[in-house]
Design an enzyme around this catalytic site. Structure first.
Site, short mmCIF file in Angstrom:
data_model
loop_
_atom_site.label_atom_id
_atom_site.label_comp_id
_atom_site.label_asym_id
_atom_site.label_seq_id
_atom_site.Cartn_x
_atom_site.Cartn_y
_atom_site.Cartn_z
CB CYS A 126 1.49 -13.85 2.98
SG CYS A 126 1.34 -12.17 3.43
CG ASP A 179 2.34 -4.36 2.72
OD1 ASP A 179 1.70 -4.40 3.83
OD2 ASP A 179 3.18 -5.89 2.20
CB CYS A 228 6.42 -5.64 2.08
SG CYS A 228 5.49 -7.28 1.08
#
Length: 331
Positions: A89, A247, A251
């Site tokens: 992530c 998001d 991202c």
């Protein structure tokens, strides 16, 4: 019995990050990939308890710091969010590194630099400080590549779309403006969420991409709708994840996947800066650092730069007597 988790909450470019600084479970495994599998098998209730309502929300994302599993790294990270326990992530890494450094939770072997192990592999970190604040974090991400080209789908009550699948730490279905999709503003957030669930299901029926070196990383988890920039960048996007989330950041793994797609199609040259705008207007700065290979696939080494802000400390209880101890989602 009550489980207690001490958290540092904040955001990276608008998307939430919850660093669980106390309460991480002891995990078995000789790598963060193996530890991820152990967490999923035994402790996924922690993820849902911390990320779902009533302690979280549809966009909640974060992770745990772990002692390094290998001697050449500074620490390990395990990621949690509403969509699962991710292999990598980007926005989460920027936030976790920022909060950890600002609060003395990581002591780098080399000031200004970190080497971290995440379930997707090894990543490098370069960071800048001003006083007690971390002002910028640059990730040298895992090798990223274009996994599949020109996948056709038909979305009911919308139309025909052709998309690519690219990997930047997670697998993304990437949709560029075409046919019925004329851009982000013509859809709006509600329609993006509605269509993305359908798109992801249709893509999953057609193809299951698998990481060339790690079969535990498989399947399309995110949908990226791309568009032209609005604030002077090079491109704009809205990334859908989980069941309802868009998001707020551009991202990080999505930016890596997008650069891998563009590089594979000859539209982004090595060394060129790539400023990626989010749905809310925040930005990451990416770059294709070098070509590489991933198994038998041509790939790139991407970097992503961004910054994060801590918003407060949060001590969270998950009590066995709480009927919603594992959280819930309203569907």
């Amino acid at each position: 019995m009550r489980s207690t988790f001490f958290c540092i909450d904040g955001h990276t470019a608008g998307n939430p990050v919850r660093l669980v600084a106390g309460g991480a479970p002891l995990l078995a495994g000789a790598s963060m990939s193996e530890r991820r599998q152990d967490f999923l098998a035994r402790f996924d209730w922690i993820r849902t308890g911390l990320c779902f309502e009533p302690r979280g929300h549809d966009m909640m994302s974060g992770g745990f710091l772990y002692p390094p599993a290998r001697g050449d790294t500074d620490a390990g990270i395990l990621y949690i969010e509403t969509s699962g326990c991710l292999p990598m992530c980007g926005h989460g890494t920027i936030g976790i590194v920022t909060f950890a450094l600002e609060n003395g939770l990581i002591r780098p072997k080399t000031p200004g630099h970190l080497k971290l192990e995440v379930p997707a592999g090894l990543i490098g970190i370069d960071y800048r400080e001003e006083g007690q604040r971390v002002t910028s974090v640059t990730i040298t991400n895992v090798p990223s590549y274009l996994a599949a080209r020109d996948i056709p789908i038909t979305v009911p009550d919308f139309g025909d779309l052709t998309l690519d699948i690219a990997y930047g730490g997670n697998f993304y279905a990437i949709i560029e403006p075409q046919g019925p999709y004329r851009g982000l503003d013509m859809l709006g957030a509600g329609r993006i969420v509605e269509l993305s669930n359908i798109v992801r299901s249709l893509v999953r029926e057609k193809i299951t991409p698998v990481h060339p070196l790690d079969p535990t990383i498989a399947g399309v988890s995110h949908v990226m709708w791309t568009d032209i920039p609005k604030h002077g960048g090079d491109a704009r996007n809205a990334v859908f994840y989980g069941d309802k989330a868009i998001d707020g950041s551009p991202c990080g793994t999505g930016t890596s996947a997008r650069m891998a797609q563009l590089a594979a199609r000859g539209r982004l040259r090595p060394g060129a800066r790539f400023v990626h705008e989010s749905y809310i207007g925040s930005a990451f700065t990416g770059r294709v650092e070098a070509p590489t290979t991933l198994g038998d696939s041509e790939a790139i080494i991407p970097t992503i730069e961004g910054s994060a802000i801590a918003t407060g400390f949060n001590t969270i209880f998950i009590d066995d007597e709480d009927p919603f101890r594992q959280g819930f989602q309203v569907r």
